[in-house]
Design an enzyme around this catalytic site. Structure first.
Site, PDB file in Angstrom:
ATOM      1  N   ARG A  40      92.663  60.473 -28.514  1.00  0.00           N
ATOM      2  CA  ARG A  40      91.781  61.639 -28.604  1.00  0.00           C
ATOM      3  C   ARG A  40      92.354  62.750 -29.485  1.00  0.00           C
ATOM      4  O   ARG A  40      91.598  63.478 -30.115  1.00  0.00           O
ATOM      5  CB  ARG A  40      91.462  62.165 -27.207  1.00  0.00           C
ATOM      6  N   LYS A 206      76.727  49.498 -12.473  1.00  0.00           N
ATOM      7  CA  LYS A 206      75.463  49.841 -11.824  1.00  0.00           C
ATOM      8  C   LYS A 206      74.272  49.893 -12.766  1.00  0.00           C
ATOM      9  O   LYS A 206      74.341  50.471 -13.848  1.00  0.00           O
ATOM     10  CB  LYS A 206      75.594  51.204 -11.140  1.00  0.00           C
ATOM     11  N   GLY A 375      83.894  54.724 -23.395  1.00  0.00           N
ATOM     12  CA  GLY A 375      84.374  54.260 -22.091  1.00  0.00           C
ATOM     13  C   GLY A 375      85.095  52.931 -22.111  1.00  0.00           C
ATOM     14  O   GLY A 375      85.934  52.665 -22.967  1.00  0.00           O
ATOM     15  N   GLY A 398      80.083  59.295 -20.804  1.00  0.00           N
ATOM     16  CA  GLY A 398      78.828  59.841 -20.279  1.00  0.00           C
ATOM     17  C   GLY A 398      77.968  60.456 -21.361  1.00  0.00           C
ATOM     18  O   GLY A 398      76.743  60.322 -21.351  1.00  0.00           O
TER      19      GLY A 398
END
Length: 418
Positions: A40, A206, A375, A398
């Protein structure tokens, strides 16, 4: 969607308040916190280089972890400032606060091309509350605002949105950094009219996390390939047995609606035809959060659509990996978000690795544009040492999901349009 960037503005001698994503992995070594992955930090270097070369006075703001409004020594950005200095050779200083007289003095002392790293903005609860008074205090040292932290752009926090609005109200500029510009280009512009076949690969735990992305991409995709634990909710919706696999029984109607929409739109919607299953055995121990620790035992191939008894699915099987790879290799545009199984465990990494290799092959041999949506997919590619062989890897988990859903990201909306 085109936003002003640092290439469009004059930054010489200006105090540039830049929001970066320095939420990096850290661990304690010899009583000191050290950065264990510099990805990052590295991602912000192109933007920093332009600002340094153009003679800006650079003030970097970031969060690290979730200190919940308290000063947590393990979440200080001091080691990150040290690492940035070491990686660049730039003149980098650190101040152990992000607002107040100490910060104002340090900012006033900056010379052109120098960098000041502020302390963790989440040491104050007002940051996540997007408190206007706190944003005013942050903005006190800013002539201009730059956001290069796409990974936090989906949050309306003081440093990601509040400061931008204050700076523009004062007549200053609020612009995108180069990393932000690339994210918007690949996740936005490139997917407006994708080259076909357009293949979407979705994994993870999910259905509820990804259903909005599925719904939106069903409008555009030629094929959607499903892996990870979310595949078992789709299987359940189709009436198959899923054993002890992770499923969301209350989301089967949502899964069924997605399958129906795919059929109506003639989108190829693939689910695993075989999988690697295993049993979970309670060890009698608990982890740091007080939850029971399980051993995963007896991994084996299950070639049936049904998973029986105590078994649970942990990865797609070889037949599924082969059929998915065939579809991926023909693609001209690929979006991949989420692993195919529990890839952190080598016993359940084969499916994810097979997909990664097929994505790389499509990119390198077929000229496909491959966009990896942040992710765990990025982690999996890097683990397989294939990260540099795809077109683009998003830095936002996200944020990239919400952007793919078509949601407005507050940190992007706050920047000025071209």
């Amino acid at each position: 969607m085109a936003k002003l960037t640092i290439k469009d503005v004059d930054v010489r001698e200006k105090r540039v308040f830049m929001r970066v994503d320095f939420n990096v992995p850290m661990e304690e070594k010899d009583g000191k916190m050290v950065v264990t992955d510099v990805t990052r930090i590295k991602e912000t270097l192109p933007t920093l280089k332009i600002l340094v070369d153009k003679g800006a006075k650079i003030i970097l703001a970031a969060h690290l972890g979730r200190p919940k409004g308290k000063r947590e020594a393990t979440m200080s950005l001091a080691p990150v400032a040290e690492k940035l200095k070491e990686m660049t050779g730039y003149k980098v200083s650190f101040v152990d606060d992000c607002i107040g007289p100490k910060v104002e003095q340090a900012a006033a002392a900056l010379k052109a091309g120098e960098i000041l790293v502020l302390e963790n903005v989440r040491y104050y609860n007002e940051e996540e509350a997007n408190d206007p008074a706190f944003a005013e205090k942050l903005a006190k040292v800013a002539d201009m605002y730059v956001n290069d932290a796409f990974g936090t752009a989906h949050r309306a926090h003081a440093s990601t949105e509040g400061v931008a609005h204050i700076v523009t109200k004062r007549g200053g500029k609020a612009v995108a950094g180069l990393l932000m510009e690339r994210e918007l280009k690949f996740l936005g512009d490139e997917l407006e009219k994708p080259a076909r076949p357009f293949v979407v690969i979705l994994g993870g735990a999910k259905v509820s996390d990804k259903i909005n992305v599925i719904d939106r991409l069903l409008e555009k995709a030629d094929a959607i390939l499903i892996g990870g634990a979310m595949a078992y909710t789709f299987k359940l919706a189709l009436g198959f047995k899923t054993g002890k696999s992770l499923v969301e029984p209350d989301k089967t109607n949502v899964a069924k609606a997605a399958l129906d929409k795919a059929k109506a739109r003639k989108v190829q919607f693939l689910l695993p035809s075989d999988n690697i299953v295993a049993e979970q055995k309670d060890t009698g121990k608990v982890n740091k959060k007080g939850k029971p620790v399980f051993d995963i035992v007896n991994p084996r191939l299950n070639s049936s659509d049904n998973i029986e008894g105590e078994a649970a699915g942990f990865d797609i099987g070889p037949e599924t990996a082969k059929s998915y790879a065939e579809v991926i290799r023909k693609a001209k545009t690929i979006v991949w978000n989420g692993p195919m199984g529990m890839f952190e465990d080598p016993r359940f990494a084969e499916g994810t690795n097979a997909v990664a290799k097929a994505v790389v092959e499509a990119t390198q041999k077929n000229g496909a544009k491959s966009i990896i949506g942040g992710g765990d997919s990025v982690k999996a590619l890097n683990k397989a040492k294939l990260g540099n062989k795809v077109t683009f890897m998003s830095t936002g988990g996200g944020a990239s999901l919400e952007f793919l859903e078509g949601r407005v990201l507050p940190g992007v909306a706050a920047l000025q349009d071209k």
